[in-house]
Design a protein around this motif. Structure first.
Motif, PDB file in Angstrom:
ATOM      1  N   SER A  11       9.073  27.951  14.364  1.00 18.07           N
ATOM      2  CA  SER A  11       7.885  28.451  15.086  1.00 18.07           C
ATOM      3  C   SER A  11       7.924  28.084  16.625  1.00 18.07           C
ATOM      4  O   SER A  11       7.743  28.737  17.629  1.00 18.07           O
ATOM      5  CB  SER A  11       6.467  28.143  14.574  1.00 18.07           C
ATOM      6  N   THR A  51       5.032  35.171  16.380  1.00 16.61           N
ATOM      7  CA  THR A  51       4.121  34.456  17.757  1.00 16.61           C
ATOM      8  C   THR A  51       3.155  35.709  18.498  1.00 16.61           C
ATOM      9  O   THR A  51       2.837  35.275  19.509  1.00 16.61           O
ATOM     10  CB  THR A  51       4.856  33.743  18.547  1.00 16.61           C
ATOM     11  N   GLN A  72       2.145  30.095   8.853  1.00 20.57           N
ATOM     12  CA  GLN A  72       0.892  29.530   9.654  1.00 20.57           C
ATOM     13  C   GLN A  72       1.027  28.952  11.132  1.00 20.57           C
ATOM     14  O   GLN A  72       0.557  29.323  12.012  1.00 20.57           O
ATOM     15  CB  GLN A  72       0.053  28.805   8.868  1.00 20.57           C
ATOM     16  N   PRO A  73       2.131  28.180  11.288  1.00 23.19           N
ATOM     17  CA  PRO A  73       2.504  27.702  12.777  1.00 23.19           C
ATOM     18  C   PRO A  73       2.840  28.712  13.551  1.00 23.19           C
ATOM     19  O   PRO A  73       2.395  28.944  14.969  1.00 23.19           O
ATOM     20  CB  PRO A  73       3.492  26.674  12.500  1.00 23.19           C
ATOM     21  N   LEU A  75       1.474  31.718  13.493  1.00 21.33           N
ATOM     22  CA  LEU A  75       0.285  32.627  13.662  1.00 21.33           C
ATOM     23  C   LEU A  75      -0.765  31.787  14.639  1.00 21.33           C
ATOM     24  O   LEU A  75      -1.367  32.404  15.431  1.00 21.33           O
ATOM     25  CB  LEU A  75      -0.545  32.616  12.290  1.00 21.33           C
ATOM     26  N   ASP A  76      -0.560  30.564  14.414  1.00 22.02           N
ATOM     27  CA  ASP A  76      -1.313  29.592  15.402  1.00 22.02           C
ATOM     28  C   ASP A  76      -1.005  29.895  16.934  1.00 22.02           C
ATOM     29  O   ASP A  76      -1.604  29.980  17.952  1.00 22.02           O
ATOM     30  CB  ASP A  76      -1.041  27.996  15.009  1.00 22.02           C
ATOM     31  N   LEU A  77       0.622  30.181  17.223  1.00 24.76           N
ATOM     32  CA  LEU A  77       1.037  30.523  18.604  1.00 24.76           C
ATOM     33  C   LEU A  77       0.579  31.751  18.748  1.00 24.76           C
ATOM     34  O   LEU A  77       0.223  31.984  20.038  1.00 24.76           O
ATOM     35  CB  LEU A  77       2.481  30.311  18.347  1.00 24.76           C
ATOM     36  N   GLN A  79      -2.042  33.460  18.022  1.00 25.99           N
ATOM     37  CA  GLN A  79      -3.628  33.211  18.447  1.00 25.99           C
ATOM     38  C   GLN A  79      -3.826  32.973  19.646  1.00 25.99           C
ATOM     39  O   GLN A  79      -4.727  33.043  20.483  1.00 25.99           O
ATOM     40  CB  GLN A  79      -4.265  32.523  17.282  1.00 25.99           C
ATOM     41  N   THR A  80      -2.946  31.761  20.084  1.00 31.65           N
ATOM     42  CA  THR A  80      -3.010  31.189  21.435  1.00 31.65           C
ATOM     43  C   THR A  80      -2.792  32.271  22.398  1.00 31.65           C
ATOM     44  O   THR A  80      -3.120  32.417  23.437  1.00 31.65           O
ATOM     45  CB  THR A  80      -2.092  29.956  21.388  1.00 31.65           C
ATOM     46  N   SER A  88      -3.699  36.785  10.248  1.00 29.70           N
ATOM     47  CA  SER A  88      -4.117  36.551   8.762  1.00 29.70           C
ATOM     48  C   SER A  88      -2.833  36.097   8.125  1.00 29.70           C
ATOM     49  O   SER A  88      -1.760  36.692   8.595  1.00 29.70           O
ATOM     50  CB  SER A  88      -4.734  37.664   7.895  1.00 29.70           C
TER      51      SER A  88
END
Length: 247
Positions: A11, A51, A72-73, A75-77, A79-80, A88
């Motif tokens: 990620s 991302t 999930q990592p 998705l975290d990027l 969302q940023t 999701s």
């Protein structure tokens, strides 16, 4: 030179690895397909969104856009990058949405990550079930019978004091429904190179098989894999862009 495994989670390197991709051009071409074949709705979902670079462009086009991924990592990027988008953690082969999308996309050949024909069928069925009436499902794919195992793409990118070289290629053994995406990364610092290689299991499918899977659910339009202009697929190229209208 040393050779060892560098990464367990890509990620943090994903955007660098994809630095040569024109996300804007790809997104704009699919936006045009939505205008030509879709229902003109502005609810968008990106499968295997990574991302979120495509999502960001669809938001700029005026869509209510979001994505799903199994990482999930990533998705975290995402969302940023796109704080107002909905992301999701879901499998693209068995997903659901609260708001039906008008447009579902799956870029960068990620449809092949379904890995098996049965799961590819489930992905197609899930996209059909999720879409609004006359919604559009767009993705790109490669025909297993056209794969050249000796052909690869590569690019280099500078990040801080490190020089990265990325290379990838398809590998198909010549029969069956399994192929692999082979990936290699070299990182050079002060003349010392570390290397990492991996193989991602992908589903192998011919375009005739893919059409058979799609046709119970969609009216299928196939285009040359050219994001500069929309040209109907001529039947010879081994990769293509699919625009599928919900029946």
């Amino acid at each position: 030179m040393t050779s060892n495994a560098l990464y367990t989670d890509l990620s943090g390197y994903y955007d660098l690895m994809c630095a040569d991709i024109d996300y804007l051009q790809q997104s704009h071409t699919v936006h045009r397909l939505q205008q030509l074949f879709g229902n003109n709705g502005r609810q968008h979902l990106d499968l295997a969104c990574g991302t979120g670079p495509h999502v960001a462009h669809f938001i700029d086009f005026g869509y209510q856009s979001g994505g799903l991924d199994i990482n999930q990592p990533m998705l975290d990027l995402a969302q940023t990058r796109c704080p107002d988008a909905d992301f999701s953690l879901q499998d693209m082969c068995s997903f659901s949405t609260e708001t039906p999308p008008d447009l579902i996309t799956c870029f960068l050949y990620s449809i092949h990550y379904s890995a098996q024909l049965e799961r590819l069928s489930q992905c197609i069925a899930s996209a059909h079930a999720a879409l609004n009436a006359q919604g559009l499902f767009c993705f790109n794919a490669v025909d297993k019978h056209k794969i050249d195992n000796n052909s690869f793409v590569s690019h280099s990118a500078q990040h801080g004091n490190s020089l990265f070289k990325f290379a990838s290629n398809w590998h198909y053994q010549g029969n069956g429904n399994a192929q692999a995406l082979m990936l290699s990364i070299d990182k050079t610092d002060n003349g010392i190179t570390q290397s990492w290689q991996d193989s991602h299991s992908m589903v192998a499918v011919s375009f005739s098989q893919l059409q058979q899977l799609l046709e119970p659910y969609f009216d299928v339009h196939i285009f040359e894999h050219d994001y500069d202009k929309l040209v109907p697929w001529q039947g010879t190229a081994g990769n293509a862009l699919f625009a599928c209208v919900k029946k």
